[in-house]
Design a protein around this motif. Structure first.
Motif, PDB file in Angstrom:
ATOM      1  N   ALA A 155      -3.049   7.183  -6.506  1.00  0.00           N
ATOM      2  CA  ALA A 155      -2.505   5.736  -7.102  1.00  0.00           C
ATOM      3  C   ALA A 155      -3.231   4.283  -6.512  1.00  0.00           C
ATOM      4  O   ALA A 155      -2.557   3.307  -6.566  1.00  0.00           O
ATOM      5  N   LYS A 156      -4.356   4.492  -5.830  1.00  0.00           N
ATOM      6  CA  LYS A 156      -4.838   3.650  -5.331  1.00  0.00           C
ATOM      7  C   LYS A 156      -5.098   2.368  -6.315  1.00  0.00           C
ATOM      8  O   LYS A 156      -5.287   1.246  -5.742  1.00  0.00           O
ATOM      9  N   ASP A 157      -5.393   2.451  -7.497  1.00  0.00           N
ATOM     10  CA  ASP A 157      -5.617   1.170  -8.294  1.00  0.00           C
ATOM     11  C   ASP A 157      -4.418   0.584  -8.772  1.00  0.00           C
ATOM     12  O   ASP A 157      -4.342  -0.210  -9.987  1.00  0.00           O
ATOM     13  N   LYS A 158      -3.174   1.210  -8.820  1.00  0.00           N
ATOM     14  CA  LYS A 158      -2.079   0.694  -9.195  1.00  0.00           C
ATOM     15  C   LYS A 158      -1.580  -0.393  -8.351  1.00  0.00           C
ATOM     16  O   LYS A 158      -1.765  -0.560  -7.310  1.00  0.00           O
ATOM     17  N   ARG A 159      -0.577  -1.197  -9.189  1.00  0.00           N
ATOM     18  CA  ARG A 159       0.029  -2.369  -8.230  1.00  0.00           C
ATOM     19  C   ARG A 159       1.352  -1.985  -7.848  1.00  0.00           C
ATOM     20  O   ARG A 159       1.962  -0.917  -8.465  1.00  0.00           O
ATOM     21  N   PRO A 160       2.202  -2.710  -6.935  1.00  0.00           N
ATOM     22  CA  PRO A 160       3.224  -2.070  -6.321  1.00  0.00           C
ATOM     23  C   PRO A 160       4.616  -2.006  -7.632  1.00  0.00           C
ATOM     24  O   PRO A 160       5.305  -0.889  -7.426  1.00  0.00           O
ATOM     25  N   SER A 161       4.282  -3.104  -8.581  1.00  0.00           N
ATOM     26  CA  SER A 161       5.402  -2.748  -9.635  1.00  0.00           C
ATOM     27  C   SER A 161       5.201  -1.430 -10.488  1.00  0.00           C
ATOM     28  O   SER A 161       5.954  -1.243 -11.008  1.00  0.00           O
ATOM     29  N   GLU A 162       4.074  -0.703 -10.213  1.00  0.00           N
ATOM     30  CA  GLU A 162       3.701   0.230 -11.143  1.00  0.00           C
ATOM     31  C   GLU A 162       3.947   1.558 -10.368  1.00  0.00           C
ATOM     32  O   GLU A 162       3.778   2.810 -10.865  1.00  0.00           O
ATOM     33  N   VAL A 163       4.624   1.667  -9.221  1.00  0.00           N
ATOM     34  CA  VAL A 163       4.698   2.776  -8.482  1.00  0.00           C
ATOM     35  C   VAL A 163       6.506   2.522  -8.015  1.00  0.00           C
ATOM     36  O   VAL A 163       7.086   1.712  -7.900  1.00  0.00           O
ATOM     37  N   SER A 164       6.790   4.001  -7.355  1.00  0.00           N
ATOM     38  CA  SER A 164       8.311   4.088  -7.168  1.00  0.00           C
ATOM     39  C   SER A 164       8.393   3.495  -5.792  1.00  0.00           C
ATOM     40  O   SER A 164       7.348   3.151  -5.034  1.00  0.00           O
ATOM     41  N   GLY A 165       9.681   3.398  -5.256  1.00  0.00           N
ATOM     42  CA  GLY A 165      10.114   2.779  -4.136  1.00  0.00           C
ATOM     43  C   GLY A 165       9.624   3.686  -2.832  1.00  0.00           C
ATOM     44  O   GLY A 165       9.107   3.190  -1.849  1.00  0.00           O
TER      45      GLY A 165
END
Length: 264
Positions: free
Chosen positions: A131-141
């Protein structure tokens, strides 16, 4: 042999106007290198204040902190904090959030390629490389907390400070992250201090549990050795007599302190 991390007669008071409140009084604790310590107690007992003192974020009123022979009196990369709130920068990717810390600490000692490899290594350590290219809003808590842990580990701190890092997560995610932290601790042998309200979490993860008296003027009430061999598997501990005895001792301490509050 001197302690790796020494908390010596720490006292902390806060003054607001004419009123002064003593939060901590005469807190002393020696911590060995590679030890996992949990600090537990009722709300208002100064747990987070004590952690912030070790982090160098809050100055002591009396006493002091010695880490690896040097006095702690300011924040530094030798102590990394993971808060309950992940504190990621929302406009940066998962990779960039970790890389920011890596560049801050190692820009003068490691090449650009080495810093890239080290960033990826720490993301892989917490199973977030995908998930290295995702932003925080795109991943779970839970994923956000994994990134926060990766960022802290990437600084290669002497002490990892965890301030209720799993408190905002659902039970299943919490269990997965606890297992991940146990695996990381086993592989790296890092020194960890964790604040928690969760008795089972403290017994599962810790070498020792530090139980604080109620505030104000909180002190260390008891220190419990958790004599469980590692690696630990939660399902095998459900009926383990040593685990149950340790759990009972912490619950009894907290229950007695709760009774003191009600009687006050």
């Amino acid at each position: 042999m001197p302690a790796y991390l020494e908390l010596s007669q720490i006292g902390k008071s806060f003054t607001r106007g004419a009123a002064t409140t003593e939060v901590l009084r005469d807190v002393s604790l020696d911590i060995a290198k590679g030890e996992y310590i949990s600090i537990i107690g009722h709300s208002g007992c100064g747990k987070s204040t004590l952690l912030n003192i070790v982090a160098g974020l809050t100055p002591v009123t009396t006493g002091g902190v010695i880490l690896d022979g040097k006095e702690v009196n300011a924040p530094g990369p030798d102590r990394a904090v993971v808060f309950q709130n992940h504190s990621l920068l929302p406009w940066l990717t998962v990779y960039d959030n970790v890389r920011l810390a890596v560049d801050k600490v190692f820009s003068g000692t490691r090449s650009r390629a080495e810093r890239h490899d080290w960033t990826i290594h720490n993301l892989d350590l917490v199973q977030m490389g995908h998930a290295k290219d995702k932003r925080p809003s795109e991943v779970s808590g839970g994923m956000k907390q994994r990134v926060g842990i990766a960022r802290a580990l990437a600084m290669e701190p002497k002490v990892l400070l965890l301030d209720e890092p799993f408190g905002a997560l659902d039970a299943l995610t919490r269990a997965h992250l606890q297992d991940s932290v146990m695996q990381i601790h086993a592989s790296l042998g890092n020194t960890i201090i964790m604040i928690t309200h969760d008795v089972d979490e403290a017994v599962l993860l810790s070498d020792r549990i530090v139980m604080m008296t109620n505030g104000p003027s909180a002190r260390i009430g008891e220190v419990l050795e958790v004599n469980l061999p590692r690696p630990r598997k939660r399902l095998e501990l459900v009926t383990n007599a040593t685990y149950l005895k340790a759990r009972e001792a912490v619950l009894k301490f907290l229950h007695e302190r709760h009774r003191y509050v009600e009687a006050a």
